[in-house]
Scaffold this motif. Structure first.
Motif, PDB file in Angstrom:
ATOM      1  N   ALA A 224       0.853  -1.188   0.000  1.00 17.40           N
ATOM      2  CA  ALA A 224       0.000   0.000   0.000  1.00 17.40           C
ATOM      3  C   ALA A 224       0.891   1.241   0.000  1.00 17.40           C
ATOM      4  O   ALA A 224       1.853   1.317   0.761  1.00 17.40           O
ATOM      5  CB  ALA A 224      -0.914   0.013   1.217  1.00 17.40           C
ATOM      6  N   ILE A 225       0.565   2.197  -0.854  1.00 18.84           N
ATOM      7  CA  ILE A 225       1.343   3.431  -0.950  1.00 18.84           C
ATOM      8  C   ILE A 225       0.407   4.622  -0.804  1.00 18.84           C
ATOM      9  O   ILE A 225      -0.655   4.667  -1.409  1.00 18.84           O
ATOM     10  CB  ILE A 225       2.085   3.520  -2.302  1.00 18.84           C
ATOM     11  CG1 ILE A 225       3.182   2.451  -2.391  1.00 18.84           C
ATOM     12  CG2 ILE A 225       2.689   4.908  -2.495  1.00 18.84           C
ATOM     13  CD1 ILE A 225       3.940   2.460  -3.699  1.00 18.84           C
ATOM     14  N   ALA A 226       0.807   5.581   0.015  1.00 14.92           N
ATOM     15  CA  ALA A 226       0.072   6.834   0.149  1.00 14.92           C
ATOM     16  C   ALA A 226       0.953   7.972  -0.347  1.00 14.92           C
ATOM     17  O   ALA A 226       2.063   8.169   0.156  1.00 14.92           O
ATOM     18  CB  ALA A 226      -0.334   7.076   1.600  1.00 14.92           C
TER      19      ALA A 226
ATOM     20  N   THR B 136      -1.236  -0.963  -4.376  1.00 11.55           N
ATOM     21  CA  THR B 136      -2.464  -0.174  -4.318  1.00 11.55           C
ATOM     22  C   THR B 136      -2.148   1.184  -3.711  1.00 11.55           C
ATOM     23  O   THR B 136      -1.445   1.267  -2.694  1.00 11.55           O
ATOM     24  CB  THR B 136      -3.531  -0.868  -3.454  1.00 11.55           C
ATOM     25  OG1 THR B 136      -3.806  -2.162  -3.991  1.00 11.55           O
ATOM     26  CG2 THR B 136      -4.825  -0.055  -3.422  1.00 11.55           C
ATOM     27  N   PHE B 137      -2.653   2.243  -4.338  1.00  9.58           N
ATOM     28  CA  PHE B 137      -2.437   3.602  -3.833  1.00  9.58           C
ATOM     29  C   PHE B 137      -3.627   4.063  -3.002  1.00  9.58           C
ATOM     30  O   PHE B 137      -4.770   3.680  -3.271  1.00  9.58           O
ATOM     31  CB  PHE B 137      -2.241   4.575  -4.994  1.00  9.58           C
ATOM     32  CG  PHE B 137      -0.835   4.634  -5.521  1.00  9.58           C
ATOM     33  CD1 PHE B 137       0.010   5.676  -5.176  1.00  9.58           C
ATOM     34  CD2 PHE B 137      -0.355   3.644  -6.366  1.00  9.58           C
ATOM     35  CE1 PHE B 137       1.305   5.730  -5.658  1.00  9.58           C
ATOM     36  CE2 PHE B 137       0.936   3.695  -6.861  1.00  9.58           C
ATOM     37  CZ  PHE B 137       1.776   4.743  -6.504  1.00  9.58           C
TER      38      PHE B 137
ATOM     39  N   GLY C 154      -1.720   2.927 -14.301  1.00  8.93           N
ATOM     40  CA  GLY C 154      -2.205   1.552 -14.222  1.00  8.93           C
ATOM     41  C   GLY C 154      -2.342   0.991 -12.827  1.00  8.93           C
ATOM     42  O   GLY C 154      -2.402  -0.234 -12.657  1.00  8.93           O
ATOM     43  N   PHE C 155      -2.439   1.863 -11.820  1.00 12.59           N
ATOM     44  CA  PHE C 155      -2.577   1.407 -10.442  1.00 12.59           C
ATOM     45  C   PHE C 155      -3.933   1.827  -9.875  1.00 12.59           C
ATOM     46  O   PHE C 155      -4.474   2.874 -10.235  1.00 12.59           O
ATOM     47  CB  PHE C 155      -1.460   1.987  -9.567  1.00 12.59           C
ATOM     48  CG  PHE C 155      -0.088   1.535  -9.946  1.00 12.59           C
ATOM     49  CD1 PHE C 155       0.393   0.291  -9.556  1.00 12.59           C
ATOM     50  CD2 PHE C 155       0.728   2.348 -10.736  1.00 12.59           C
ATOM     51  CE1 PHE C 155       1.664  -0.129  -9.920  1.00 12.59           C
ATOM     52  CE2 PHE C 155       2.002   1.938 -11.106  1.00 12.59           C
ATOM     53  CZ  PHE C 155       2.473   0.687 -10.699  1.00 12.59           C
ATOM     54  N   GLU C 156      -4.458   1.001  -8.971  1.00 13.65           N
ATOM     55  CA  GLU C 156      -5.710   1.324  -8.307  1.00 13.65           C
ATOM     56  C   GLU C 156      -5.479   2.442  -7.284  1.00 13.65           C
ATOM     57  O   GLU C 156      -4.484   2.435  -6.567  1.00 13.65           O
ATOM     58  CB  GLU C 156      -6.269   0.090  -7.590  1.00 13.65           C
ATOM     59  CG  GLU C 156      -7.565   0.365  -6.821  1.00 13.65           C
ATOM     60  CD  GLU C 156      -8.012  -0.805  -5.964  1.00 13.65           C
ATOM     61  OE1 GLU C 156      -9.085  -0.695  -5.337  1.00 13.65           O
ATOM     62  OE2 GLU C 156      -7.292  -1.825  -5.908  1.00 13.65           O
ATOM     63  N   LEU C 157      -6.433   3.378  -7.217  1.00 17.52           N
ATOM     64  CA  LEU C 157      -6.383   4.444  -6.228  1.00 17.52           C
ATOM     65  C   LEU C 157      -7.600   4.329  -5.323  1.00 17.52           C
ATOM     66  O   LEU C 157      -8.737   4.471  -5.775  1.00 17.52           O
ATOM     67  CB  LEU C 157      -6.362   5.821  -6.891  1.00 17.52           C
ATOM     68  CG  LEU C 157      -6.359   7.023  -5.942  1.00 17.52           C
ATOM     69  CD1 LEU C 157      -5.032   7.092  -5.178  1.00 17.52           C
ATOM     70  CD2 LEU C 157      -6.599   8.328  -6.694  1.00 17.52           C
ATOM     71  N   VAL C 158      -7.355   4.041  -4.049  1.00 16.13           N
ATOM     72  CA  VAL C 158      -8.423   3.985  -3.055  1.00 16.13           C
ATOM     73  C   VAL C 158      -8.657   5.402  -2.533  1.00 16.13           C
ATOM     74  O   VAL C 158      -7.729   6.038  -2.039  1.00 16.13           O
ATOM     75  CB  VAL C 158      -8.052   3.048  -1.888  1.00 16.13           C
ATOM     76  CG1 VAL C 158      -9.145   3.059  -0.823  1.00 16.13           C
ATOM     77  CG2 VAL C 158      -7.819   1.638  -2.408  1.00 16.13           C
ATOM     78  N   PRO C 159      -9.889   5.915  -2.630  1.00 18.24           N
ATOM     79  CA  PRO C 159     -10.136   7.306  -2.224  1.00 18.24           C
ATOM     80  C   PRO C 159      -9.954   7.525  -0.723  1.00 18.24           C
ATOM     81  O   PRO C 159     -10.415   6.735   0.102  1.00 18.24           O
ATOM     82  CB  PRO C 159     -11.602   7.537  -2.614  1.00 18.24           C
ATOM     83  CG  PRO C 159     -11.920   6.483  -3.616  1.00 18.24           C
ATOM     84  CD  PRO C 159     -11.083   5.293  -3.229  1.00 18.24           C
TER      85      PRO C 159
ATOM     86  N   GLY D  23      -8.414  -7.617   3.415  1.00 15.83           N
ATOM     87  CA  GLY D  23      -7.138  -8.033   3.966  1.00 15.83           C
ATOM     88  C   GLY D  23      -6.164  -6.873   4.031  1.00 15.83           C
ATOM     89  O   GLY D  23      -6.158  -5.999   3.156  1.00 15.83           O
ATOM     90  N   ALA D  24      -5.367  -6.876   5.069  1.00 14.71           N
ATOM     91  CA  ALA D  24      -4.370  -5.820   5.233  1.00 14.71           C
ATOM     92  C   ALA D  24      -3.195  -6.059   4.291  1.00 14.71           C
ATOM     93  O   ALA D  24      -2.909  -7.197   3.908  1.00 14.71           O
ATOM     94  CB  ALA D  24      -3.886  -5.784   6.674  1.00 14.71           C
ATOM     95  N   PRO D  25      -2.493  -4.999   3.910  1.00  8.69           N
ATOM     96  CA  PRO D  25      -1.300  -5.182   3.067  1.00  8.69           C
ATOM     97  C   PRO D  25      -0.174  -5.829   3.859  1.00  8.69           C
ATOM     98  O   PRO D  25      -0.228  -5.919   5.098  1.00  8.69           O
ATOM     99  CB  PRO D  25      -0.941  -3.757   2.657  1.00  8.69           C
ATOM    100  CG  PRO D  25      -1.459  -2.908   3.768  1.00  8.69           C
ATOM    101  CD  PRO D  25      -2.721  -3.583   4.238  1.00  8.69           C
ATOM    102  N   ASP D  26       0.839  -6.288   3.165  1.00  3.44           N
ATOM    103  CA  ASP D  26       2.032  -6.816   3.837  1.00  3.44           C
ATOM    104  C   ASP D  26       2.932  -5.694   4.342  1.00  3.44           C
ATOM    105  O   ASP D  26       3.670  -5.863   5.314  1.00  3.44           O
ATOM    106  CB  ASP D  26       2.822  -7.709   2.873  1.00  3.44           C
ATOM    107  CG  ASP D  26       2.050  -8.940   2.460  1.00  3.44           C
ATOM    108  OD1 ASP D  26       1.722  -9.751   3.341  1.00  3.44           O
ATOM    109  OD2 ASP D  26       1.766  -9.084   1.253  1.00  3.44           O
ATOM    110  N   VAL D  27       2.878  -4.551   3.661  1.00  4.57           N
ATOM    111  CA  VAL D  27       3.754  -3.434   3.984  1.00  4.57           C
ATOM    112  C   VAL D  27       3.166  -2.190   3.344  1.00  4.57           C
ATOM    113  O   VAL D  27       2.424  -2.265   2.355  1.00  4.57           O
ATOM    114  CB  VAL D  27       5.192  -3.708   3.475  1.00  4.57           C
ATOM    115  CG1 VAL D  27       5.225  -3.856   1.962  1.00  4.57           C
ATOM    116  CG2 VAL D  27       6.170  -2.644   3.942  1.00  4.57           C
TER     117      VAL D  27
END
Length: 376
Positions: free
Chosen positions: A9-11, A37-38, A54-59, A95-99
């Motif tokens: 997960a990236i913010a 996932t962003f 090409g990456f998913e963006l979670v609002p 599910g939670a991300p690994d990192v």
């Protein structure tokens, strides 16, 4: 390389200075077989750049606390708590991300706080020489704080609760930038091989004072035979700049004005000289393509960090620096026109810049992401 296929997960958000290094890391992680996932704001620049890559963006909806307006603290905290609750719900469902990795700005705080509470390791990346508030607040619980320039190390190591590990990785540059060629760039902007290209931009948000200063030099610049100007004004400054320049159809062939340059790699690769602010992402991209530059740091940046950023290039002899408050004085025009007129000087600056490229930063940062999972 980590043998597991990780969920990362990236913010990152707000400006290209945060988003582009994050996308550079995401591209490297994707190539290693990991899923990225962003988390960010759809109304900001990431709402366009992340899906385009090409990456998913979670609002995520957050707002920063304006210290000059104390009453904004309550609404900022309320949005932060709501965003964190939404992210926690997503973890429960999918599910939670690994990192996770945060690239600064308030948008990272709900994601990384949720990860900390869920036992998910996270890293921080600091692009600037002077760290922002979000990264400083989150550093004590980070698996590692990855910095772009040595000047940032002291802040994280001398805090009351120092970061566990501070690692110099450099500032990742997207492959669309680092792999761009001069030939492709010149073709993209319709610039002949023997023409001199001056590239002007102020970062993703523009720079009104730079626009004004360059507009005043229109006659002098266009008097240089074979000079072409590619001028990115920022969306807010486009109409005003077009009006101030009042270019004739013939002049428009040599002075191309646009609100934003999406193919910045090709623009930089084609350029003989850059005039820009000194945001961390811009500095890294200019260094990666070894372009001579005249830097005008944004004067209201926190702790004047753009001036410190600029020293990365100026100390090496790869750039010249003119303060923003000197744009209206002769030193600005003399420095810019002097660089335009002196090809030999520009070539010396280009040679100096070649030793500063951070082309391995994405690899180094991805290695730290994988290492954080192994340690957890």
């Amino acid at each position: 390389m980590d043998e597991r296929h990780l969920e990362v997960a990236i913010a990152a958000g707000g400006t290209a200075g945060h988003i582009n290094p994050a996308l550079a890391l995401a591209e490297e992680l994707r190539d290693r077989g990991h899923h990225v996932t962003f988390f960010g704001q759809t109304s900001k620049l990431e709402g366009r750049l992340v899906p385009e890559a090409g990456f998913e963006l979670v609002p995520v909806v957050v707002s920063g606390f304006d210290r000059s307006r104390p009453w904004t603290l309550a609404s900022s905290l309320a949005r932060m708590r709501h965003a964190q609750s939404q992210i926690k719900g997503r973890f429960a469902e999918k599910g939670a991300p690994d990192v996770a990795v945060g690239f600064g700005a308030y948008v990272e705080m709900p994601l990384l706080n949720a990860c900390h509470r869920a036992g998910v390791p996270y890293l921080l990346h600091e692009q600037n020489s002077v760290p922002g508030l979000a990264n400083k607040a989150l550093a004590p619980h980070a698996e590692a704080v990855c910095i772009s320039v040595p000047a940032a190390r002291e802040v994280f190591e001398r805090a009351k609760r120092p970061a566990r590990s501070v690692v110099l990785t450099g500032n990742p540059v997207r492959r669309s930038v680092s792999s761009a060629s001069r030939e492709a760039g010149r073709a993209a902007f319709d610039v002949e091989p023997d023409e001199t290209l001056l590239l002007v931009f102020g970062g993703s948000l523009g720079a009104a004072h730079i626009n004004e200063g360059v507009c005043r030099l229109k006659r002098e610049l266009l008097s240089r035979e074979g000079l072409v100007v590619v001028h990115s004004t920022g969306a807010d400054g486009f109409d005003e700049t077009v009006s101030a320049l009042a270019l004739t159809p013939d002049e428009q062939l040599r002075w191309r004005v646009m609100p934003y340059i999406s193919n910045m790699g090709e623009a930089l690769a084609a350029a003989d000289l850059v005039l820009s602010r000194a945001g961390a992402s811009s500095i890294a991209e200019i260094a990666a393509l070894a372009v001579p530059s005249l830097l005008v740091p944004y004067p209201h940046a926190t702790a004047d960090h753009q001036t410190t950023n600029a020293r990365f290039l100026t100390d090496a002899g790869a750039a010249e620096l003119v303060p923003d408050d000197k744009i209206d004085e002769p030193v600005f025009s003399e420095t810019l026109l002097g660089l335009v007129d002196d090809a030999a000087r520009r070539e010396r600056m280009r040679a100096a810049a070649r030793g500063l490229a951070q082309t391995s930063a994405s690899v180094a940062l991805a290695d730290q992401v994988e290492a954080a999972v192994r340690r957890s």
